[in-house]
Write a protein that holds these residues in place. Structure first.
Motif, PDB file in Angstrom:
ATOM      1  N   GLU A   1       0.887  -0.597  -0.335  1.00  0.00           N
ATOM      2  CA  GLU A   1       0.090   0.600   0.302  1.00  0.00           C
ATOM      3  C   GLU A   1       1.422   0.767   0.357  1.00  0.00           C
ATOM      4  O   GLU A   1       1.012   2.031  -0.828  1.00  0.00           O
ATOM      5  N   ALA A   2       2.321   1.191   0.684  1.00  0.00           N
ATOM      6  CA  ALA A   2       3.261   2.166   0.814  1.00  0.00           C
ATOM      7  C   ALA A   2       3.465   2.182  -1.128  1.00  0.00           C
ATOM      8  O   ALA A   2       3.830   3.517  -0.774  1.00  0.00           O
ATOM      9  N   PHE A   3       3.588   1.268  -1.001  1.00  0.00           N
ATOM     10  CA  PHE A   3       4.454   1.156  -2.527  1.00  0.00           C
ATOM     11  C   PHE A   3       3.762   1.926  -3.443  1.00  0.00           C
ATOM     12  O   PHE A   3       3.749   3.022  -4.143  1.00  0.00           O
TER      13      PHE A   3
ATOM     14  N   ALA B   1      11.823   5.314  -6.139  1.00  0.00           N
ATOM     15  CA  ALA B   1      11.206   6.311  -4.882  1.00  0.00           C
ATOM     16  C   ALA B   1      10.313   5.535  -4.285  1.00  0.00           C
ATOM     17  O   ALA B   1       9.139   5.552  -3.683  1.00  0.00           O
ATOM     18  N   LEU B   2       9.938   4.869  -5.476  1.00  0.00           N
ATOM     19  CA  LEU B   2       8.197   4.123  -5.152  1.00  0.00           C
ATOM     20  C   LEU B   2       9.389   3.155  -4.196  1.00  0.00           C
ATOM     21  O   LEU B   2       7.968   2.866  -3.620  1.00  0.00           O
ATOM     22  N   HIS B   3      10.077   2.401  -3.663  1.00  0.00           N
ATOM     23  CA  HIS B   3      11.175   1.501  -2.628  1.00  0.00           C
ATOM     24  C   HIS B   3      10.795   2.440  -1.424  1.00  0.00           C
ATOM     25  O   HIS B   3      11.188   1.888  -0.105  1.00  0.00           O
TER      26      HIS B   3
ATOM     27  N   MET C   1       9.058  10.522   0.295  1.00  0.00           N
ATOM     28  CA  MET C   1       8.574   9.039  -0.455  1.00  0.00           C
ATOM     29  C   MET C   1       7.372   7.964   1.107  1.00  0.00           C
ATOM     30  O   MET C   1       8.416   8.250   2.383  1.00  0.00           O
ATOM     31  N   ARG C   2       6.730   7.001   1.244  1.00  0.00           N
ATOM     32  CA  ARG C   2       6.540   6.264   2.235  1.00  0.00           C
ATOM     33  C   ARG C   2       7.414   5.222   2.062  1.00  0.00           C
ATOM     34  O   ARG C   2       7.652   4.165   1.488  1.00  0.00           O
TER      35      ARG C   2
END
Ligand SMILES: *Cc1c(COP(=O)(O)O)cnc(C)c1O
Length: 363
Positions: free
Chosen positions: A15-17, A215-217, A229-230
């Motif tokens: 979900e954070a991704f 950044a997705l990670h 980012m999360r």
């Protein structure tokens, strides 16, 4: 490796991704936000990562190799997939079968693709990284002899920045100017220059598509500012044993750490073979219930030793979890401690880890 059998667990918050994908998509303005899922989605697991991105609206993907592209196509049918390294001679039919677009990086790539029948492809230009992409001279040749591109349907003209995480780097505007000048010599096609950090350099770097990976990670694409980012990844190792040692006793191979006083040492079941790099010995910290504990002694292939003297013994049972990476110990912190970058740590997380997904979706 199942959860019970594994020595350590890599939890991935999908979900954070997905939230990170949406953040990047919004930050990219009108440009399409493509996702880079090479190297098993940077170690997270291609299938769950790809499905989560798809559910979040992503329809444009990049991988490095043909095999990665074929694996992704088996997971997602209705997406565009570009293979950054292009097509090796003799593999062109596999590209067409799996509907993959090779990214052509040289005149040789262009020629081989055209001779094999052409079709959709990306073109990558070298704007200053001197790594992959058509050189000036090759671009001039294509401009002079456009028939070399006959039958090739150019879907994207891309280039890659050398220092986009440094917003003050002179190379950013220089590469952008070179990209513009070289692109103008080629047939008109959508353009792409930015990866994760490039998104935050401003709209003039967005063009028609951005290509986001790290950044997705959850890794900070803007190292000089707070992380937008999360956090996505948590790495938890299990305690195997705890022992008390006397002052002066050594810990681990080479006895590189010696107890300054009576100390309690916990040994966890994970090591450099799992991607917890040896350079982290004697420098990194881990966390138990949010309390930081130092890694002491060398990292072994399968074991890590921690000074847990300050931790209440009720948190140190057989199998108790230790956060090696997560909410307390960030990927960026760990990478800095080990003298490397988050990319290297993430992509090195080994096959022995159990991967657990929070918020998994079906494609
Ligand atoms: C790996 C890669 C990316 C993604 O970069 P991040 O910094 O992880 O966002 C984008 N473009 C190219 C050409 C790459 O090789």
């Amino acid at each position: 490796m199942d959860r019970d059998a594994a020595g350590a667990i890599l939890s991935v918050d999908l979900e954070a991704f997905q939230a990170n994908y949406r953040t990047l998509d919004a930050a990219s303005g009108g440009a399409i936000c493509g996702a880079v899922v090479k190297a098993n989605a940077y170690g997270l697991g291609l299938g769950p990562a790809a499905k989560a991105l798809h559910a979040a609206g992503c329809r444009h993907f990049f991988v490095a190799h043909l095999g990665e592209g074929e694996a992704l196509r088996a997971i997602l049918d209705d997406v565009e997939i570009q293979v950054l390294h292009g097509a090796n001679r003799g593999t062109e039919d596999r590209f067409r079968t799996a509907r993959l677009f090779p990214v052509l990086n040289s005149l040789d790539h262009v020629e081989a693709w055209r001779e094999s029948g052409g079709g959709p492809a990306g073109l990558h230009l070298d704007s200053g990284l001197s790594r992959l992409g058509l050189s000036d001279c090759e671009i001039e040749t294509l401009a002079r002899e456009p028939e070399r591109l006959a039958g090739i349907d150019i879907r994207l003209i891309s280039s890659h920045l050398a220092s986009s995480e440094d917003r003050d780097a002179a190379s950013n505007p220089e590469q952008r100017a070179r990209f513009e000048a070289r692109r103008a010599l080629l047939p008109p096609a959508p353009a792409s220059l930015a990866a994760s950090s490039g998104v935050f350099l401003g709209p003039e770097y967005h063009y028609d598509m951005v290509r986001c990976g790290i950044a997705l990670h959850g890794v900070n694409p803007t190292p000089d500012r707070p992380n937008p980012m999360r956090q996505v990844v948590t790495l938890t190792a299990k305690i195997l044993t705890v022992r008390e040692i006397d002052p002066g006793e050594g810990v681990g191979y080479g006895l590189t750490w010696r107890a300054p006083a009576r100390r309690r040492i916990a040994t966890v079941s994970m090591g450099y073979a799992d991607g917890y790099i040896r350079a982290l010995g004697n420098v990194a910290e881990a966390a138990i219930q949010g309390r930081r504990v130092p890694v002491v002694g060398r990292i072994s292939m399968d074991l890590i030793t921690l000074d847990v003297t300050e931790v209440p013994s009720c948190a140190l049972g057989f199998g108790a979890p230790v956060e090696m990476l997560g909410p307390t110990i960030s990927l960026d912190e760990l990478a800095t401690a080990g003298g490397t970058i988050a990319y290297e740590l993430l992509t090195g997380l080994g096959a022995r880890l159990h991967r657990a997904y929070v918020g998994e979706v079906d494609a």
